[in-house]
Write a protein that holds these residues in place. Structure first.
Motif, PDB file in Angstrom:
ATOM      1  N   GLN A   1     -34.085 -20.880  25.025  1.00  0.00           N
ATOM      2  CA  GLN A   1     -33.173 -20.808  23.882  1.00  0.00           C
ATOM      3  C   GLN A   1     -33.381 -19.524  23.083  1.00  0.00           C
ATOM      4  O   GLN A   1     -32.429 -18.822  22.733  1.00  0.00           O
ATOM      5  N   ASP A   2     -34.649 -19.207  22.772  1.00  0.00           N
ATOM      6  CA  ASP A   2     -34.936 -17.995  21.994  1.00  0.00           C
ATOM      7  C   ASP A   2     -34.496 -16.739  22.739  1.00  0.00           C
ATOM      8  O   ASP A   2     -33.979 -15.786  22.132  1.00  0.00           O
ATOM      9  N   GLU A   3     -34.704 -16.719  24.052  1.00  0.00           N
ATOM     10  CA  GLU A   3     -34.317 -15.555  24.845  1.00  0.00           C
ATOM     11  C   GLU A   3     -32.798 -15.413  24.927  1.00  0.00           C
ATOM     12  O   GLU A   3     -32.260 -14.306  24.879  1.00  0.00           O
ATOM     13  N   ARG A   4     -32.100 -16.535  25.048  1.00  0.00           N
ATOM     14  CA  ARG A   4     -30.635 -16.480  25.049  1.00  0.00           C
ATOM     15  C   ARG A   4     -30.115 -15.898  23.743  1.00  0.00           C
ATOM     16  O   ARG A   4     -29.200 -15.067  23.722  1.00  0.00           O
TER      17      ARG A   4
ATOM     18  N   LEU B   1     -26.198 -14.276  41.679  1.00  0.00           N
ATOM     19  CA  LEU B   1     -26.386 -15.478  40.865  1.00  0.00           C
ATOM     20  C   LEU B   1     -25.516 -15.443  39.603  1.00  0.00           C
ATOM     21  O   LEU B   1     -25.015 -16.480  39.153  1.00  0.00           O
ATOM     22  N   ALA B   2     -25.336 -14.249  39.043  1.00  0.00           N
ATOM     23  CA  ALA B   2     -24.573 -14.117  37.800  1.00  0.00           C
ATOM     24  C   ALA B   2     -23.089 -13.869  38.032  1.00  0.00           C
ATOM     25  O   ALA B   2     -22.309 -13.834  37.073  1.00  0.00           O
TER      26      ALA B   2
ATOM     27  N   SER C   1     -19.219  -8.120  28.311  1.00  0.00           N
ATOM     28  CA  SER C   1     -18.462  -9.183  27.649  1.00  0.00           C
ATOM     29  C   SER C   1     -19.375 -10.372  27.384  1.00  0.00           C
ATOM     30  O   SER C   1     -20.458 -10.514  27.968  1.00  0.00           O
ATOM     31  N   GLU C   2     -18.941 -11.260  26.491  1.00  0.00           N
ATOM     32  CA  GLU C   2     -19.742 -12.456  26.194  1.00  0.00           C
ATOM     33  C   GLU C   2     -19.874 -13.336  27.433  1.00  0.00           C
ATOM     34  O   GLU C   2     -20.896 -13.981  27.640  1.00  0.00           O
TER      35      GLU C   2
ATOM     36  N   SER D   1     -23.422 -15.536  31.607  1.00  0.00           N
ATOM     37  CA  SER D   1     -23.749 -15.662  33.036  1.00  0.00           C
ATOM     38  C   SER D   1     -25.140 -15.129  33.338  1.00  0.00           C
ATOM     39  O   SER D   1     -25.898 -15.729  34.107  1.00  0.00           O
ATOM     40  N   LEU D   2     -25.503 -14.008  32.722  1.00  0.00           N
ATOM     41  CA  LEU D   2     -26.839 -13.445  32.920  1.00  0.00           C
ATOM     42  C   LEU D   2     -27.914 -14.373  32.353  1.00  0.00           C
ATOM     43  O   LEU D   2     -28.964 -14.573  32.977  1.00  0.00           O
ATOM     44  N   ALA D   3     -27.651 -14.928  31.193  1.00  0.00           N
ATOM     45  CA  ALA D   3     -28.625 -15.840  30.583  1.00  0.00           C
ATOM     46  C   ALA D   3     -28.873 -17.051  31.475  1.00  0.00           C
ATOM     47  O   ALA D   3     -30.016 -17.489  31.652  1.00  0.00           O
ATOM     48  N   ARG D   4     -27.796 -17.568  32.052  1.00  0.00           N
ATOM     49  CA  ARG D   4     -27.932 -18.730  32.937  1.00  0.00           C
ATOM     50  C   ARG D   4     -28.662 -18.342  34.222  1.00  0.00           C
ATOM     51  O   ARG D   4     -29.561 -19.057  34.681  1.00  0.00           O
TER      52      ARG D   4
END
Length: 289
Positions: free
Chosen positions: A83-86, A48-49, A68-69, A74-77
């Protein structure tokens, strides 16, 4: 893993916890009966990421500590983070949290369902820049019908800090805070937080620039550089029929959008509660008032 390693490997432990809580159904994967746990497998999250399984293993085990950012995003998505977790994930990996580009005016269906349960209470919803985007009949009964002024003028910052161009366009705001200076400072501090979160939104930029140039009181508060949330206050409202009514104002902020649910209530059994009820009755359709 001992406690010291657990503390050192916050990133890996956090990623594992988020992976374990995310079900295959939530990301559109088929459900298998013989799964050991309800969460995602490493290979599923990696796909998925857009990462290799080996790299995800090294991240979770603390052997890779500087993603990397692009990987973080990609992991956050893939993990469906809030929002807080991102923001937390970005800070864990040494990056500044990503900035949202525009203020959100749209109210999610779940929030609308919540608002319908508050129909006996004066309630409104404001965007991050304090633009009024929704209100119920009880709110209009207490403060006056907002549609009497243009949509862009329905902004609490504009009402509290008018400039010369606002004269004759804005309706008077019939609210007297218990501590006007503290309330206005809190409002400006909240707007500063919104300006930092939405740095590219022209609506916020123009609102702030216009108040700084045209309202010395706002400019002085802005120069203090305070940042915070406007959460609660005690106010007196001047109603044209029922007179003055004292209420508690509570502000509930949605963490993902910064939409603010503002509700006014009075002490149960008090004269103010009776006045709030009366305001709703005399303004309801079919009333003789």
């Amino acid at each position: 893993m001992n406690n010291r390693n657990a503390i050192d490997n916050q990133l890996g432990a956090t990623l594992r916890a988020w992976r374990d809580r995310l079900s295959p159904e939530a990301v559109g994967l088929p459900v298998e009966k013989a799964r050991r746990s309800p969460g995602l497998r490493r290979e599923e999250l990696a796909e998925l990421a857009g990462l290799s399984v080996d790299y995800l293993v090294r991240l979770e085990q603390g052997r890779a500590v500087s993603p990397s950012e692009q990987v973080v995003t990609s992991l956050a998505r893939a993990l469906r983070l809030s929002q807080d977790e991102r923001e937390h994930l970005h800070r864990l990996t040494g990056f500044r949290p990503p900035q949202d580009r525009r203020v959100v005016d749209d109210i999610a269906p779940s929030m609308r369902r919540l608002l319908t349960l508050l129909d006996s209470t004066p309630v409104a919803v404001f965007a991050a820049d304090w633009k009024l985007v929704w209100w119920n009949p009880r709110w209009a009964a207490l403060f006056g019908e907002p549609t009497r002024i243009g949509a862009e003028e329905r902004n609490l910052v504009r009402l509290r800090f008018p400039v010369a161009s606002d004269r004759g366009r804005l309706a008077s705001w019939p609210v007297i805070p218990a501590n006007a200076e503290a309330a206005d400072r809190a409002l400006v501090a909240d707007l500063r937080r919104a300006a930092a979160r939405f740095p590219d939104d022209p609506r916020v930029t123009e609102l702030v620039a216009g108040r700084i140039a045209g309202n010395p009181r706002f400019a002085a508060f802005w120069a203090d550089a305070a940042v915070g949330r406007h959460s609660e206050d005690r106010k007196t409202i001047r109603h044209p029929v029922i007179g003055e009514v004292s209420v508690d104002c509570d502000v509930l902020t949605d963490g993902d959008t910064d939409l603010k649910i503002v509700a006014y209530t009075a002490v149960p059994g008090s004269e103010d509660e009776s006045k709030l009820e009366l305001a709703g009755i005399i303004s309801s359709p079919g009333s003789d008032a």
